[in-house]
Structures are given as C-alpha cells and as structure tokens.
Motif scaffolding. Structure first.
Motif, PDB file in Angstrom:
ATOM      1  N   UNK A  68      15.686 -44.232 -41.658  1.00 25.69           N
ATOM      2  CA  UNK A  68      16.773 -43.435 -41.092  1.00 25.69           C
ATOM      3  C   UNK A  68      17.142 -42.268 -41.986  1.00 25.69           C
ATOM      4  N   UNK A  69      17.187 -42.524 -43.302  1.00 25.43           N
ATOM      5  CA  UNK A  69      17.492 -41.443 -44.246  1.00 25.43           C
ATOM      6  C   UNK A  69      16.390 -40.398 -44.248  1.00 25.43           C
ATOM      7  N   UNK A  70      15.134 -40.849 -44.188  1.00 24.07           N
ATOM      8  CA  UNK A  70      13.998 -39.920 -44.144  1.00 24.07           C
ATOM      9  C   UNK A  70      14.084 -39.033 -42.905  1.00 24.07           C
ATOM     10  N   UNK A  71      14.468 -39.623 -41.779  1.00 26.39           N
ATOM     11  CA  UNK A  71      14.593 -38.857 -40.537  1.00 26.39           C
ATOM     12  C   UNK A  71      15.567 -37.699 -40.703  1.00 26.39           C
ATOM     13  N   UNK A  88      13.443 -34.038 -41.296  1.00 22.74           N
ATOM     14  CA  UNK A  88      13.459 -34.091 -39.831  1.00 22.74           C
ATOM     15  C   UNK A  88      12.157 -33.608 -39.212  1.00 22.74           C
ATOM     16  N   UNK A  89      11.601 -32.519 -39.734  1.00 27.41           N
ATOM     17  CA  UNK A  89      10.438 -31.894 -39.104  1.00 27.41           C
ATOM     18  C   UNK A  89       9.111 -32.310 -39.735  1.00 27.41           C
ATOM     19  N   UNK A 127       8.854 -36.325 -37.564  1.00 22.06           N
ATOM     20  CA  UNK A 127       9.736 -37.478 -37.771  1.00 22.06           C
ATOM     21  C   UNK A 127      10.786 -37.570 -36.674  1.00 22.06           C
ATOM     22  N   UNK A 128      11.244 -36.423 -36.170  1.00 22.08           N
ATOM     23  CA  UNK A 128      12.297 -36.452 -35.149  1.00 22.08           C
ATOM     24  C   UNK A 128      11.793 -37.003 -33.815  1.00 22.08           C
ATOM     25  N   UNK A 129      10.491 -37.185 -33.690  1.00 20.72           N
ATOM     26  CA  UNK A 129       9.940 -37.828 -32.490  1.00 20.72           C
ATOM     27  C   UNK A 129       9.581 -39.282 -32.788  1.00 20.72           C
TER      28      UNK A 129
END
Length: 613
Positions: free
Chosen positions: A213-216, A220-221, A241-243
């Motif tokens: 979750x933190x990595x997301x 994000x991209x 990551x956002x997908x």
C-alpha cells in the motif's frame, strides 16, 4: 494468481538491511521450526483422524464448539451439516443406557482434548496470533512464522519487490516501525473480526500488504513486472502500480467476502489481514505525503547517512584549490569518491573545480551518479539546481535512456521545456537495440508532448523496435504522419515566402474522403525498407505495409515529362476516411543509385518493379 517479478526501479541508494533482515529472520525461523512443526503436524493429523473416526462410529455424540469449528472449517458449513445428519441416520443408534452414553461422550471428549493439546503445543499456536486467546506480543511474533514453503516464498518474493524501495525513501528506523505496525494493525483487525477463532494466524502477508500500500502511494506510476499463474505461467506482463496493486486489493477483498460466506467464524486464508494491512499502508503513506514528511525531515537525514560525508576531506580539497593546487584538490576528491561514490558534496565540489578548469567531462560520471540518485529519491531541487549547468558544460554526458526520460519529465514539470528537450535528445542518442521497448515508447510520447525538433526521429526509433506492441503502432504512425505534414506545411510557407510555387503537400477532398499527398525524395533502399526525405525529416516506409502503388508518366507544359510513383499507406477503396500517399518524382533523385540502368527511366522502372514485388 499474480506472481511479482520486479519493476522498473532497479537500484537503491544503500543496502536495504531492514528488508533483508526481515527476510532472513522469516527464513531462519521457518527452517529451525520445520522439524518440530512437521512432527507436531503429523501428531495432530493422527489425533484428528482418531477423533473423526470415533465420531463416525458414534455420530450421536456432541461436539464441543472448538472441535466443531475445525470440523466445519475442513468441510464447510453446509457439507458439515449434511455429513453429520447422514451419519446419524445411517450410523449406530444412540445407546439407551445413560451410563454407556456418558462413557462414550467422555471417551470422545478425551480424544478431542488430546488433539487440541497437540495443536496448542505446536510452535505456530504458541507464537501465532490466536484471536480467542489474544496476546499483544503475538501481534509481532506471528509476522515471522509461516505455515509452509509456498507461503514463505511468495511472501518473501513480494517483500523483495517492494520493500527495499520504501525503505530507501523512508529510512531504516521509520520503515522498520512501519512494517511492524502494519503487521500488527492487520492482525489486530483480523482478531476483532473473528474474536472467537482458536486457529493461529501466521505469516508476514499482513505487514507486506502494508508495504504494498505504501509503495502504491509512493511509486504510483512505477511499472510492475509479473506473471499470471493459471496452472501454467502466463506472461510476463508489465503494468503500473496504480493498476496492479488496486487489482490485487480487489481480489483480496472479494476473496475475503466469499470465504466468509462459507466460514463465517473464520479460518482458511486470512484475506482480511491482507485487506487491513494494505489499507493501513495506503493511509500511512498518504498522510506522509500530505504532511511532506519525507521532503521536510527524512530526505536530508537519509542523505547525511548515505553519503557518509567526510567534510574534512572536502574542505581540505577546497582549500587546496584556493591555494593553487588544483591538481591535488581534484585528486583528493576523486580518491574520496572512489571510496564513497555516493558522497554528494565531494561530487559537486569536483564538478565545480573541473568546470572552472575547462575539464567538465572528468567530473561527468560523478555528477551523473548524483543526478541518478536524486531522480531515484525524488530530490527535484538538486536536479533543477545542477542539470542545466551540466548541459552547458558537458552536453554529451553519458546517461541511460530511462534516466534521461525521467529527468526530462521532471524538467517538463518545472516548465523547463528547452532543457527537457535537450535531455531527451541526449537519451535518444544512447538508445540501441537493447533499449527496452517501454523506455522508447515513453520517450516517443514525451517527445511528441514537448514538440521536440527531433520528435520524428525518436518516434521512428520506437516504431523500428521489434517488441513494439501492436496497439501502440497506429498511434505512433499517425503522430509521425502529422509531423511530416507539419514539416511540409512549413516548407510550403517557406517556398511561398521566397516566391516559389511548388507545394510539397497537397490535400484533395472528395465526398467524405480525403487524400493527402506528400512529396518525398528517396534516400536509401534496404530490402523492403525505403527511407525518404520529407521536408528535411527522414521517414522509413516498410514496403510490405503499402496498400496500393500507382506509377505513371506526367507530361508538363514546356518541360520534360517525368515519371511519378505514389505509395499509398491506406486502401484507396471504401472503408477509410483518410488516404495517405508518399509521392516520388523521378527528377528529384537518381534512381540509378538504387538500381542499375542505362538511363534514369530504366532505373526508375526497376525500382517500381521492386516496390510492387
């Protein structure tokens, strides 16, 4: 099942000791526990078989609640009821003697108690998180226990993919505290949801879900590489990551709700621990980002430890330079950087000295490393402060294409378009057949966005890559055609400004269809690849993709007739609103450079035959 393989972030500023320590602890604990756990598991299995066997012979006996929950967990609620009812109808009748019935019940309870004693004596039960006998210390200990090799391997694989990069930007103390807190939060919420569950919760997946979750939020991209396992591996694939992480979260949430319908009292895979761990990580990272904790406090603290600055060495080198010993100062800084290549102050001091001495290339590698680390850590201020100076004094600095794209994106975000374009050109000059397709595609799209002068060349490089996705090709081809049209329009305007009437581009509209004809000059022919010059922009035409070819002789008033060839990229029949054509005039080049012939017309005819072949 999604199996992570890695992502486009490939290095960190320093070794992720916290992540490696967690992985090592999980592995060592599992190996040390394996023999005892195997014996305990076999003993529990035999006692369970004995308990179920006795119940099968005496189906009228009562199950105590804990054993019934295990019985239901094994068969499912509906199947457990059906099985019990069937055994009571088909099995022996209930004894009429109360004393006999009590004896059998006591015997059954004794066998079941032995089974539970075997379970409770296992290391997983003693140190795992058992909601019905909750212990706060087990919120930590359960995170380092695993129920099997697959459970362990998949957890460590995911932690290795995401953990080092969160640790790199948050620092070791905060990351370690966050990891344990995410696991504790996931375990606590799981215990709240199933307060009467007497089976142990084990595994690092709740904490790792928090790191995901933190990595997301933080990356994000960033594109994740993964396999899809459906009995056989499918892939690999890559997705931002956002997908991929929200998709993973949706699967966990759906699985948690589905499992709860079959096991309302809990058990099986702890999907809810994954859900709560992931949400904890997202919220924690979002608060960190909102308060700018990383920029205000963490980055400088980490950099001070990463660089391990020996200010004495840097200060002495600066003093040497001021005293006139520039050679000695540069040598001292190079020695410092050889020992500590991440020393930012030493690299910048070396750069300043070398540029002042007209030898910027000597400090180029050190500054390239500084910029690379700044990109990775998100230190945009350092990039903005030094990159323009690097372009001025060392315009051919060696940087990888991906790094060039990321720097250009940062510069574009700061409205430094000229520097962004120069950086993109620098990255394009270092592309090769080994440059990954995603990097070339990213570079091409950014070049189009920035309207880079060499956008056509960058787009063409992406089009030439053998791994270009089929769905990306039409977009790039249309963009390349648009660039050619713009170039032709500019050339038309230039010709008009100097009083010439030749038009390199003609547009003919008929009904609901348009024909765009672009004058082009052949430059080279390599097999079935024809390179043409369109108003100063080189474009490559794959002759296999042509939809039609027209060849003829055009008569001119008071001038010699000329051979003409039209190469149509779109079918001339119905089905297309736009028909694009490259037009080649035989008097704009010498076709004998490509095909032998006594005269130009013969060579032109041979070229036409080759194109039609």
């Amino acid at each position: 099942m999604l199996i992570p393989l890695g992502h486009e972030q490939t290095s960190v500023r320093r070794l992720p000791w916290v992540t490696f320590t967690i992985m090592a602890l999980c592995l060592v604990i599992f190996i040390l526990m394996a023999p005892d756990e195997h014996r305990s598991e076999m003993d529990s299995f035999l006692r369970l078989q004995q308990s179920l066997g006795y119940f099968t012979q005496h189906p009228y006996l009562k199950m105590e609640p804990r054993f019934r929950s295990i019985f239901v967990n094994e068969l499912g609620e509906d199947q457990a009821v059906v099985f019990t009812e069937h055994m009571r109808r088909a099995g022996p009748a209930k004894p009429e003697d109360p004393a006999q019935l009590q004896y059998e019940q006591d015997r059954f309870d004794t066998i079941v108690a032995g089974y539970f004693e075997s379970i409770d004596s296992s290391l997983l039960s003693r140190f795992g998180l058992v909601p019905a006998s909750f212990k706060a210390s087990h919120l930590v200990s359960y995170q380092f226990l695993h129920a099997g090799w697959l459970h362990l391997i998949f957890n460590l694989l995911m932690l290795f993919v995401v953990g080092p990069f969160v640790e790199d930007v948050w620092g070791r103390p905060l990351y370690a505290a966050f990891y344990l807190a995410a696991g504790a939060a996931a375990g606590a919420m799981f215990a709240v949801r199933y307060p009467d569950l007497q089976m142990p919760l084990v595994g690092a997946s709740g904490a790792i879900a928090g790191v995901m979750g933190a990595f997301l939020v933080r990356y994000l991209k960033s594109k994740i590489r993964f396999l899809v396992w459906l009995g056989v591996p499918i892939g690999p694939f890559a997705a931002p990551a956002w997908i991929i992480f929200p998709m993973w979260f949706a699967i966990q949430l759906f699985s948690a709700q589905s499992l709860e319908q079959h096991l309302p009292e809990g058990g099986g895979v702890a999907f809810w621990a994954h859900v709560w761990g992931f949400l904890f990580g997202v919220v924690f990272a979002a608060v960190m980002a909102q308060l700018k904790v990383e920029q205000r406090y963490l980055h400088r603290a980490i950099e001070s430890k990463v660089t391990m600055l020996d200010n004495t060495v840097v200060d002495q080198a600066v003093g040497q330079a001021r005293a006139g010993d520039l050679h000695g100062a540069v040598a001292a800084l190079e020695a410092e950087l050889a020992a500590h290549p991440e020393n930012v102050d030493a690299a910048i001091a070396l750069w300043n000295m070398c540029t002042a001495n007209g030898d910027a290339s000597r400090a180029g590698p050190a500054m390239a490393k500084v910029i690379e680390n700044a990109v990775r850590s998100g230190d945009t201020q350092l990039i903005i402060a030094h990159w323009d100076d690097i372009l001025v004094h060392h315009p051919d600095i060696a940087i990888e294409p991906l790094l060039a794209v990321r720097i250009a994106e940062i510069l574009d975000g700061e409205q430094r378009v000229v520097s962004a374009v120069e950086t993109l050109e620098l990255g394009h000059s270092r592309t090769s057949e080994k440059t990954p397709m995603p990097v070339l595609l990213r570079m091409a799209k950014l070049a189009l966005l920035l309207e880079a002068p060499n956008a056509g060349g960058i787009v063409q490089t992406a089009l030439n890559h053998h791994e270009l996705p089929a769905d990306a090709r039409p977009e790039l081809e249309v963009a390349l055609w648009g660039l050619a049209r713009q170039a032709s329009d500019r050339e038309m305007a230039r010709q008009a400004s100097i009083g010439k009437s030749e038009e390199p581009l003609a547009a003919i509209e008929g009904g609901d269809r348009s024909l765009y004809v672009t004058d082009s000059v052949p430059m080279s022919l390599d097999g079935h690849t024809l390179t043409v010059d369109v108003a100063g922009i080189l474009q490559q035409i794959d002759l296999h993709t042509l939809q039609a070819v027209a060849v003829g002789i055009v008569a001119r008033e008071q001038a010699k007739s000329v051979a003409v060839m039209d190469l149509l990229l779109d079918p001339p029949g119905a089905g297309s609103d736009l028909v694009r054509s490259f037009r080649i005039f035989g008097d704009t080049f010498d076709p004998r450079a490509f095909f032998p012939g006594d005269d130009q017309l013969t060579a032109f005819r041979a070229m036409a035959v080759h194109v039609l072949d």
